[in-house]
Design an enzyme around this catalytic site. Sequence first.
Site, mmCIF file in Angstrom:
data_model
loop_
_atom_site.group_PDB
_atom_site.id
_atom_site.type_symbol
_atom_site.label_atom_id
_atom_site.label_comp_id
_atom_site.label_asym_id
_atom_site.label_seq_id
_atom_site.Cartn_x
_atom_site.Cartn_y
_atom_site.Cartn_z
ATOM 1 C CG ASN A 13 -1.750 1.347 1.332
ATOM 2 O OD1 ASN A 13 -1.709 1.899 0.432
ATOM 3 N ND2 ASN A 13 -2.484 1.229 2.718
ATOM 4 C CD1 TRP A 14 3.615 0.980 -2.678
ATOM 5 C CD2 TRP A 14 3.507 1.836 -4.718
ATOM 6 N NE1 TRP A 14 4.281 0.128 -3.686
ATOM 7 C CE2 TRP A 14 4.417 0.559 -4.904
ATOM 8 C CE3 TRP A 14 3.182 2.857 -5.857
ATOM 9 C CZ2 TRP A 14 4.694 0.193 -6.052
ATOM 10 C CZ3 TRP A 14 3.894 2.296 -6.929
ATOM 11 C CH2 TRP A 14 4.643 1.096 -6.791
ATOM 12 C CE LYS A 15 -0.295 3.089 4.775
ATOM 13 N NZ LYS A 15 -0.307 3.332 6.164
ATOM 14 C CD GLU A 171 -3.657 -2.461 7.217
ATOM 15 O OE1 GLU A 171 -2.343 -2.812 6.626
ATOM 16 O OE2 GLU A 171 -4.043 -1.423 7.022
ATOM 17 N N GLY A 177 2.325 2.227 10.891
ATOM 18 C CA GLY A 177 3.423 3.394 10.768
ATOM 19 C C GLY A 177 3.953 3.502 12.024
ATOM 20 C CB SER A 217 4.977 -2.152 11.985
ATOM 21 O OG SER A 217 4.785 -0.722 12.148
ATOM 22 N N GLY A 238 2.902 -1.201 4.316
ATOM 23 C CA GLY A 238 2.890 -0.025 4.054
ATOM 24 C C GLY A 238 4.253 0.407 3.651
ATOM 25 N N GLY A 239 4.976 1.250 4.644
ATOM 26 C CA GLY A 239 6.215 1.753 4.886
ATOM 27 C C GLY A 239 7.331 0.815 4.230
HETATM 28 P P1 13P Z 1 2.914 0.174 7.817
HETATM 29 O O1 13P Z 1 3.600 -1.017 7.093
HETATM 30 O O2 13P Z 1 3.746 1.509 7.296
HETATM 31 O O3 13P Z 1 2.698 0.299 9.223
HETATM 32 O O4 13P Z 1 1.581 0.365 7.337
HETATM 33 C C1 13P Z 1 0.461 -0.521 7.386
HETATM 34 C C2 13P Z 1 -0.524 0.004 6.290
HETATM 35 O O5 13P Z 1 -1.356 0.703 6.709
HETATM 36 C C3 13P Z 1 -0.830 -0.976 5.176
HETATM 37 O O6 13P Z 1 -2.109 -0.651 4.677
#
Ligand code: 13P
Length: 263
Positions: A13-15, A171, A177, A217, A238-239
């Site tokens: 998920n590149w947000k 999640e 994050g 995470s 995410g990250g």
């Molecule tokens: P992180 O991996 O950055 O914690 O984000 C998780 C997320 O929200 C994926 O959709």
Amino acid sequence: MHPTTRRPILAGNWKMHLDLAAGLALASEIRNRCSRLRSVDVVVAPVALAVYPIAQRLADSHIGVAAQNCHYAARGAFTGELAPSQIKDAGAGYVVIGHSERRQFFGETDEGVGKKVRAALDAALVPIACIGETLAEREANRTLEVVTRQLDAAVAAVSKDEAPTVVIAYEPVWAIGTGRTATPAQAQEVHAAIRARLGERFGRDVAERIRLQYGGSVKADNIAALMSEADIDGALVGGASLEAESFISIVTQTAELAQGRPS
Ligand code: 13P
């Protein structure tokens, strides 16, 4: 993880990160280095504007593309929104629905998530429906109550036949994050409860086929432990999905585990 019954699915998920050039470069790298890993499904979720060019870039691979949100209507006067069929038309095969950031910052409701999941299925998109408790809810021992409520709403309009298509992403909001991952045991406990609930709703055999991702995470150094849990079938990252090395490591380790080889 049950490699024989459920194919692992890893989604980045590149947000609201990466410009087009960076997204294309990352997509190319993932394609080049993950295309031979056929034992897992790999998906990237760029910003909506980049769905089309990135889907084009990945067209000759098995790497899928997801949008990060959709509207529940098929068409209409909804300025700024995207219909599932338009997302499909742009080359995506998946859509993330009900991410906690959308619930937290954009007023996404349980009911809206259910409508969007329905709309995604109608457009032949695979919904990745996100659920998860906040830190306050966990500390108040309300995790399973909250997750069950969100899950019931997300699959309210899904039929038994369609259910195996749907992906549920657990999640916990406190792990997103923050660098604070749920322990594999904490994640497994909730995943098992989710699968049990899906079993009540759709029957056990169907529930056994539904893929449950963990998100929050996830990194290259914790994916193997998470994937060794019985009801964790992948990750929503995410990250660590913004950087080729870490995401590719997550995919590679999972593919090796799925093939029964220690990584
Ligand atoms: P992180 O991996 O950055 O914690 O984000 C998780 C997320 O929200 C994926 O959709």
